[in-house]
Scaffold this active site. Structure first.
Site, PDB file in Angstrom:
ATOM      1  N   CYS A   1       6.159   2.440  -2.249  1.00 14.79           N
ATOM      2  CA  CYS A   1       6.421   1.390  -1.257  1.00 14.79           C
ATOM      3  C   CYS A   1       5.887   0.040  -1.721  1.00 14.79           C
ATOM      4  CB  CYS A   1       5.828   1.765   0.099  1.00 14.79           C
ATOM      5  SG  CYS A   1       4.034   1.865   0.089  1.00 14.79           S
TER       6      CYS A   1
ATOM      7  N   CYS B   1       2.378  -2.371   5.019  1.00 10.42           N
ATOM      8  CA  CYS B   1       3.044  -2.145   6.298  1.00 10.42           C
ATOM      9  C   CYS B   1       2.038  -2.102   7.444  1.00 10.42           C
ATOM     10  CB  CYS B   1       3.809  -0.832   6.229  1.00 10.42           C
ATOM     11  SG  CYS B   1       2.724   0.595   6.276  1.00 10.42           S
TER      12      CYS B   1
ATOM     13  N   ASP C   1       2.847  -1.040  -1.446  1.00 13.61           N
ATOM     14  CA  ASP C   1       1.727  -1.549  -0.635  1.00 13.61           C
ATOM     15  C   ASP C   1       0.401  -1.424  -1.395  1.00 13.61           C
ATOM     16  OD1 ASP C   1       3.612  -1.965   1.224  1.00 13.61           O
ATOM     17  OD2 ASP C   1       2.876  -0.551   2.707  1.00 13.61           O
TER      18      ASP C   1
ATOM     19  N   CYS D   1       0.511   6.231   4.255  1.00 11.13           N
ATOM     20  CA  CYS D   1      -0.293   5.021   4.491  1.00 11.13           C
ATOM     21  C   CYS D   1      -1.759   5.417   4.744  1.00 11.13           C
ATOM     22  CB  CYS D   1       0.245   4.232   5.678  1.00 11.13           C
ATOM     23  SG  CYS D   1       2.044   4.094   5.712  1.00 11.13           S
TER      24      CYS D   1
END
Ligand code: FES
Length: 144
Positions: free
Chosen positions: A33, A59, A35, A103
């Site tokens: 992603c 995110c 991140d 996450c």
């Protein structure tokens, strides 16, 4: 889709920002992603995490999980922080959607990376917990 707790930590992140006097700094990223999460720890001579800060370029769930992770380790010993699992962070947030579990893994890894940096600076051997990578625990049971 998101719990009140997740929305609260996303809208009002705790301990956000860099710690100038940190003695343990870790940065991790997720290649898929893109991140990135940075964790700052200020650990005193008794091994207590006196202060925590984080910077997350990612995110909303990454921001919420890093915020929650900092709350869960602040004031705790480094041994307690070592035991912090992504599943515990998800549970404290009262669940995350399945596609957002990674996450929380990033948050666990960021804490471990900062602890690893602390051990390196101190020149002391890292505990086994740090040597093994963050495990992808079965967090589905804590999802709501
Ligand atoms: Fe990758 Fe949230 S989408 S950390």
């Amino acid at each position: 889709m998101y719990t009140e707790k997740v929305l609260d930590h996303f809208s009002h992140p705790r301990n956000m920002g860099e710690l100038k006097d940190a003695n343990g700094i870790g940065m991790v990223g997720n290649a898929k992603c893109g991140d990135i999460m940075q964790m700052f720890l200020k650990i005193n001579d008794d091994g207590i995490i006196e202060d925590v800060g984080f910077k997350t370029f990612g995110c909303g769930a990454a921001i919420a999980t890093s915020s929650m992770a900092t709350e869960m380790i602040k004031g705790k010993s480094i041994n307690d922080a070592l035991k912090l699992s992504n599943a515990a962070v998800v549970e404290a947030l009262e669940g995350l959607p399945p596609q957002k579990i990674h996450c929380s893994v990033l948050a666990e890894e960021a804490v471990k990376a900062a602890l690893e940096d602390y051990y390196k600076r101190k020149g002391i051997e890292m505990p086994e917990e740090l040597k093994k990578k963050a495990e992808h625990k079965d967090v589905h049971e804590v999802q709501k």
